[in-house]
Design a protein around this motif. Structure first.
Motif, PDB file in Angstrom:
ATOM      1  N   SER A 308       1.137  -1.169   0.098  1.00  0.00           N
ATOM      2  CA  SER A 308      -0.156   0.026   0.063  1.00  0.00           C
ATOM      3  C   SER A 308       0.892   1.306   0.017  1.00  0.00           C
ATOM      4  N   LEU A 309       2.005   1.325   0.685  1.00  0.00           N
ATOM      5  CA  LEU A 309       2.727   2.476   0.670  1.00  0.00           C
ATOM      6  C   LEU A 309       3.632   2.664  -0.663  1.00  0.00           C
ATOM      7  N   LEU A 310       4.079   1.454  -1.084  1.00  0.00           N
ATOM      8  CA  LEU A 310       4.536   1.430  -2.560  1.00  0.00           C
ATOM      9  C   LEU A 310       3.603   2.215  -3.708  1.00  0.00           C
ATOM     10  N   THR A 311       2.270   1.542  -3.428  1.00  0.00           N
ATOM     11  CA  THR A 311       1.090   2.143  -4.486  1.00  0.00           C
ATOM     12  C   THR A 311       0.727   3.741  -4.082  1.00  0.00           C
ATOM     13  N   LEU A 312       0.654   4.027  -2.865  1.00  0.00           N
ATOM     14  CA  LEU A 312       0.270   5.501  -2.515  1.00  0.00           C
ATOM     15  C   LEU A 312       1.561   6.375  -3.010  1.00  0.00           C
ATOM     16  N   GLY A 313       2.708   5.777  -2.582  1.00  0.00           N
ATOM     17  CA  GLY A 313       4.004   6.413  -3.148  1.00  0.00           C
ATOM     18  C   GLY A 313       4.003   6.912  -4.678  1.00  0.00           C
ATOM     19  N   ALA A 314       3.544   5.747  -5.283  1.00  0.00           N
ATOM     20  CA  ALA A 314       3.442   6.071  -6.736  1.00  0.00           C
ATOM     21  C   ALA A 314       2.411   7.011  -7.374  1.00  0.00           C
ATOM     22  N   ALA A 315       1.427   6.889  -6.645  1.00  0.00           N
ATOM     23  CA  ALA A 315       0.119   7.629  -6.984  1.00  0.00           C
ATOM     24  C   ALA A 315       0.177   9.170  -6.395  1.00  0.00           C
ATOM     25  N   ALA A 439      12.452   9.254  -2.338  1.00  0.00           N
ATOM     26  CA  ALA A 439      13.216   8.709  -3.237  1.00  0.00           C
ATOM     27  C   ALA A 439      12.774   8.370  -4.658  1.00  0.00           C
ATOM     28  N   THR A 440      13.502   8.444  -5.795  1.00  0.00           N
ATOM     29  CA  THR A 440      13.196   8.387  -7.160  1.00  0.00           C
ATOM     30  C   THR A 440      12.587   6.741  -7.409  1.00  0.00           C
TER      31      THR A 440
END
Length: 467
Positions: A308-315, A439-440
């Motif tokens: 969820s953090l990775l997806t939210l970070g991308a969004a 981070a990128t």
């Protein structure tokens, strides 16, 4: 003498040969042993298997010493195993248990994405001043609610599947009923906490977050118990209404928000029906069987939090919400699930086809590359289609980060499915923390994907992992 011979007219005397034929010479002991036990030695995987066959024939150590010139059956077995070429018969084909129709996986991918159409209908609830970072009002409350609910539901689904795998459907239903209620409370509490800390979230945002938490709990029940068709029917009001708002056929208003209430009610009703059916089915097995340990579900909860953090970070990038990559990634979870089944099915065949540990490791690596490459191809295609549909054209700048994130998620899911849940969570949690820290995305995803891929090649190349 001649008179005596005349009395036997039927008797004919043949001349004696120059040399009498010698009797057959005894077979060499080594040839005799190879003839008697060579078939067993050719298909054996260890000398002990040959020794067991020799003893099963009733051959004692004394007979081995007398006839074959060896100390005992084990020494004879070792010689036979060393001198006999291996010849393993082709195994009979066995249907793979790891099969799933593509249509079912695609349906689950659609079900993961359709709830996103609720946001256009609920837009009036998010009216208010922008959050920190110029994000839409209520974004932080919504994000924290999703984070807690997603992590909890991942652990809950694993524990429920543990009960189902034991044939105890009533216990699985009881676990889901209690867990869904707790998860909904966590989601609502997370939104309230974010509102108190930020002092920005309005009552409308809290109402939306509460409804979302209740929906996620009910949908978890349906997805675990195989109620995909029922969930699709329940989502129809919100999905059709949201699509009409995006197409300009409707304007979001408090009246259109009633479609969200309708969807929530239908989802809860369908979940209740399945839970009641679980109660009526009962459990198989002994009532004294030990419960699945809670600690086994813990890494799945951490993994869900990292995802969820990775997806939210991308969004949440650049002060606005990136809708296209988020939708593409969500829909791709359907094909990802089907390709995971494909990997397990190919490994099932490789377990019977490989004749050495190295050969199996190569087959596993080839299957892993095929599955990951196919998923990234599907994700790239979905990213392009969704980009055209939502923004008028695909964004080439988003594609590297999207593919890196997709590779991380698919490889982590594979490791989790094969019993390495802690490993998957241990790599994804730092990657998620780095993404949230700014981070990128392509760099973080690339490093995490490469790390997981190396671990997967090393771990999944061992036969014992798959048995």
């Amino acid at each position: 003498m001649s008179a005596f011979l005349e009395l036997l007219p039927g008797l004919r005397l043949e001349p004696l040969p120059a040399r009498l034929p010698r009797p057959d010479r005894p077979m060499d002991p080594a040839d005799e042993a190879a003839t008697r036990f060579g078939g067993i030695a050719a298909t054996a995987v260890h000398p002990f298997e040959v020794a067991a066959a020799i003893e099963a024939e009733g051959v004692t150590d004394r007979q081995v010493q007398r006839h074959y010139g060896r100390q005992d059956a084990f020494e004879l077995a070792e010689d036979l195993y060393a001198d006999t070429p291996r010849h393993y018969p082709e195994p009979e084909p066995v249907p793979s248990p790891w099969t799933a129709p593509l249509s079912a996986s695609l349906l689950r991918g659609v079900l993961y994405a359709l709830p996103g159409l609720a946001f256009p209908l609920g837009a009036p609830l998010f009216a208010g001043p922008a959050d920190t970072g110029r994000l839409p009002h209520g974004t932080f409350a919504l994000a924290l609610s999703v984070l807690l609910t997603w992590a909890w539901n991942q652990a809950l689904a694993h524990r429920a599947h543990s009960w189902l795998g034991r044939g105890q459907r009533r216990s699985a239903g009881r676990c889901l009923a209690r867990g869904a209620a707790v998860g909904s409370g966590l989601g609502a509490g997370g939104a309230l906490l974010a509102a108190l800390l930020a002092e920005r979230a309005s009552g409308g945002v809290l109402v939306f977050c509460l409804g979302q938490a209740l929906y996620l709990g009910a949908s978890c029940v349906l997805l675990v118990l195989g109620g995909e068709a029922a969930l699709l029917r329940a989502l129809s009001p919100a999905a059709l209404g949201g699509a009409a708002v995006l197409a300009g056929l409707l304007r979001p208003s408090p009246v259109t928000a009633l479609l969200l209430v309708c969807t929530l009610g239908l989802t809860a009703l369908q979940a209740w029906r399945l839970l009641r059916a679980c109660r009526d089915d009962g459990d198989r097995g002994s009532a004294g069987d030990p419960k699945p340990p809670l600690r086994s579900s813990l890494p799945h909860g951490f993994f869900g939090m990292a995802m969820s953090l990775l997806t939210l970070g991308a969004a949440l990038r650049g002060g606005h919400i990136e809708v296209a990559p988020t939708v593409a990634l969500t829909v791709s979870m359907g094909p990802a699930e089907w390709l995971l089944y494909g990997y397990r099915s190919r490994i099932h065949a490789a377990l019977r086809a490989a004749q050495s540990a190295r050969g199996f490791a190569l087959l596993s690596a080839r299957s892993l590359a095929l599955g990951l490459g196919s998923y990234l191809g599907a994700l790239a295609a979905l990213g392009g289609v969704v980009g055209v549909a939502l923004t008028g054209g695909p964004s080439g700048q988003q594609l590297p980060g999207l593919l890196a994130l997709g590779a991380t998620i698919w490889t982590a899911l594979l490791l989790q499915a094969t019993g390495s849940a802690w490993t998957a969570a241990g790599v994804c949690i730092p990657a998620a923390a780095a993404t949230v820290a700014g981070a990128t995305e392509s760099l973080v995803g690339g490093v995490a994907a490469a790390t997981l891929l190396l671990i997967a090649c090393r771990t999944l190349g061992r036969v014992t992992v798959h048995r």
